[in-house]
Design a protein around this motif. Structure first.
Motif, mmCIF file in Angstrom:
data_model
loop_
_atom_site.group_PDB
_atom_site.id
_atom_site.type_symbol
_atom_site.label_atom_id
_atom_site.label_comp_id
_atom_site.label_asym_id
_atom_site.label_seq_id
_atom_site.Cartn_x
_atom_site.Cartn_y
_atom_site.Cartn_z
ATOM 1 N N GLY A 161 0.797 -1.214 0.000
ATOM 2 C CA GLY A 161 0.000 0.000 0.000
ATOM 3 C C GLY A 161 0.831 1.264 0.000
ATOM 4 O O GLY A 161 0.332 2.334 -0.366
ATOM 5 N N ASP A 162 2.112 1.174 0.389
ATOM 6 C CA ASP A 162 2.994 2.334 0.296
ATOM 7 C C ASP A 162 3.310 2.620 -1.166
ATOM 8 O O ASP A 162 3.155 1.745 -2.041
ATOM 9 C CB ASP A 162 4.294 2.084 1.063
ATOM 10 N N VAL A 163 3.768 3.822 -1.441
ATOM 11 C CA VAL A 163 4.139 4.219 -2.794
ATOM 12 C C VAL A 163 5.594 4.643 -2.800
ATOM 13 O O VAL A 163 6.002 5.498 -1.994
ATOM 14 C CB VAL A 163 3.254 5.367 -3.314
ATOM 15 N N ILE A 164 6.387 4.040 -3.678
ATOM 16 C CA ILE A 164 7.777 4.455 -3.893
ATOM 17 C C ILE A 164 7.754 5.458 -5.039
ATOM 18 O O ILE A 164 7.300 5.139 -6.149
ATOM 19 C CB ILE A 164 8.670 3.246 -4.215
ATOM 20 N N ALA A 165 8.227 6.692 -4.780
ATOM 21 C CA ALA A 165 8.073 7.770 -5.758
ATOM 22 C C ALA A 165 9.372 8.532 -5.936
ATOM 23 O O ALA A 165 10.275 8.478 -5.085
ATOM 24 C CB ALA A 165 6.968 8.730 -5.304
ATOM 25 N N ALA A 166 9.457 9.248 -7.061
ATOM 26 C CA ALA A 166 10.565 10.165 -7.274
ATOM 27 C C ALA A 166 10.391 11.356 -6.336
ATOM 28 O O ALA A 166 9.295 11.898 -6.216
ATOM 29 C CB ALA A 166 10.592 10.620 -8.731
ATOM 30 N N PRO A 167 11.440 11.778 -5.638
ATOM 31 C CA PRO A 167 11.292 12.870 -4.669
ATOM 32 C C PRO A 167 10.810 14.175 -5.287
ATOM 33 O O PRO A 167 10.053 14.919 -4.663
ATOM 34 C CB PRO A 167 12.697 13.014 -4.086
ATOM 35 N N ALA A 168 11.251 14.456 -6.512
ATOM 36 C CA ALA A 168 10.838 15.696 -7.161
ATOM 37 C C ALA A 168 9.347 15.635 -7.477
ATOM 38 O O ALA A 168 8.880 14.724 -8.161
ATOM 39 C CB ALA A 168 11.642 15.911 -8.443
ATOM 40 N N ALA A 169 8.595 16.589 -6.965
ATOM 41 C CA ALA A 169 7.149 16.700 -7.214
ATOM 42 C C ALA A 169 6.396 15.464 -6.734
ATOM 43 O O ALA A 169 5.360 15.099 -7.300
ATOM 44 C CB ALA A 169 6.868 16.934 -8.698
ATOM 45 N N ALA A 170 6.892 14.802 -5.681
ATOM 46 C CA ALA A 170 6.151 13.672 -5.104
ATOM 47 C C ALA A 170 4.850 14.195 -4.499
ATOM 48 O O ALA A 170 4.806 15.288 -3.939
ATOM 49 C CB ALA A 170 6.991 12.992 -4.032
#
Length: 433
Positions: free
Chosen positions: A304-313
């Protein structure tokens, strides 16, 4: 140009959708000879001179008996230039929820209009729903053009009405293609017709083969990596005593070893050490690819967590506005306690206020309705027990969509879009509830 196009059909009852889909399958040689023979025999039994190609797709007995399509069915066909996945959706007003399902992943929708009837109420409803879903490309197929007395004038009049409608719903002219067709006889489906000298545009197949679309059906803007974690892999075997991987599908953007990422909603930062698949490691994984990510640090990551790019997360949200299409027989009322599924996360949710209900016929809104009935569309507020890492639906269709679920029976009750998608439509004056 992407070599795969996901498309859907939409339109009213008896406008010829099943015949058109059958014609597409037939003209692209996507049906077996014994299927054609069976359709030919059935057509002769019905007293027809030519094969009834609608029988190729209306396979359910209930559909055949009623003469309507009642469920979403997926068809697959191909030409030398492209492959296609087609969602054949119902036309009857009571099955609008099925149209929402079929068009939710479409890059293009073929909206049929009967030349004898023109743009009718159901045409407006379907166009409005498609606008809310953010479908990027439309084809207006004016079917049964051979059955009107002045086809050139009828085609021009219908196009004028439809273009005015699509402009008000947010499409630009270059995103809409109008084609006069006869699905029964094949005019302008795969072969240019001599019966339409007033039309010099592409056939339907030519347009489907050449229309430019994004390879990522869900992406509308480049937003960087979005990777909902579906499963935490920890084999705990002698061969892999310390293995910890995070499996899922890349929902947006791409990922490479060495990329810095942020774990949402916690906000923990780390880097990608490796990308695993069943066939070995990858140097890069793009949207739509299912992979297992290995992180450089031992951080807390769960399903359920989301791994995202830090820029514009995206900033995790606990309360938000949304546009929903209600899919259940039982009405939605303020205060309803439901489950919300966003990506791989399911959490408890409470529906706050019903802000406004959308009238797709008049393109107006009804403020603060008391309830939301089957197939109705509205802007609501939602509060969730656990924050979700959602993008606005206008930015990305996949990471900005969610489902509302009945906590007792597990049935899907609504399809939701994060943000106020109604704002994309030029609404007229509000009308009293």
């Amino acid at each position: 140009m992407s070599d795969l196009l996901r498309l859907a059909t939409a339109g009213s009852v008896d406008d010829g959708k099943s015949t058109l889909v059958g014609r597409l399958l037939y003209d692209t040689k996507s049906v077996l000879a014994d299927q054609i023979d069976a359709v030919t025999r059935a057509s002769v039994d019905k007293g027809l001179d030519t094969p009834d190609l609608s029988l190729l797709v209306d396979g359910l007995r209930a559909e055949r008996e009623q003469g309507i399509t009642i469920d979403v069915a997926y068809r697959y066909f191909a030409t030398p230039r492209r492959s296609f996945v087609l969602a054949d959706t119902p036309g009857h007003v009571q099955y609008t929820r099925n149209t929402v399902s079929g068009a939710s992943t479409a890059q293009l929708v073929v909206l049929l209009v009967d030349a004898r009837k023109g743009v009718i109420a159901q045409t407006r409803k379907h166009a409005a729903v498609l606008a809310l879903l953010g479908v990027p490309k439309l084809v207006l197929a004016v079917n049964k053009i051979d059955l009107v007395d002045d086809p050139a004038r009828v085609f021009a009049d219908i196009c004028d009405q439809f273009n005015a409608l699509t402009r008000s719903l947010g499409w630009s002219p270059e995103d809409v293609q109008e084609i006069p067709v006869s699905a029964l006889h094949g005019d302008n489906v795969a072969v240019r017709s001599e019966n339409t000298p007033y039309y010099d545009g592409p056939t339907l197949i030519e347009h489907l083969e050449s229309v430019p679309v994004d390879a990522d059906v869900h992406g509308r803007h480049e937003i960087g990596l979005r990777f909902p974690v579906q499963y935490v892999i920890r084999p705990r075997t002698a061969e892999f005593p310390d293995y910890r991987g995070y499996a899922g599908q890349v929902a947006a953007g791409s990922v490479r070893p060495g990329d810095e990422v942020v774990i949402l909603p916690a906000g923990t930062r780390t880097t990608i050490e490796r990308i695993d698949t069943a066939d070995g490691e990858l140097d890069v994984a793009h949207a739509g690819r299912s992979v297992t990510l290995i992180l450089a640090d031992d951080v807390d990551v769960s399903r359920g967590d989301v791994i995202a790019a830090p820029a514009a997360a995206p900033e995790p949200i606990g309360q938000f506005e949304a546009t929903v299409c209600w899919l259940a027989e039982k009405p939605l009322r303020p205060g309803a306690r439901l489950l919300l599924k966003h990506g791989t996360r399911t959490t408890q949710a409470i529906v706050g206020t019903l802000e406004e209900r959308f009238d797709e016929q008049t393109l107006t809104s009804v403020p603060t309705p008391e309830s939301l009935e089957l197939n109705e569309i509205a802007r609501i507020t939602v509060r969730v027990a656990e924050p979700i890492a959602a993008d606005d639906y206008k930015v990305n269709r996949r990471t900005g969509s969610f489902l509302l679920i009945d906590p007792a029976g597990g049935n899907t009750l609504a399809a939701g879009l994060v943000g106020n998608s109604l704002a994309e439509i030029e609404l007229g004056d509000r009308v009293p509830a």
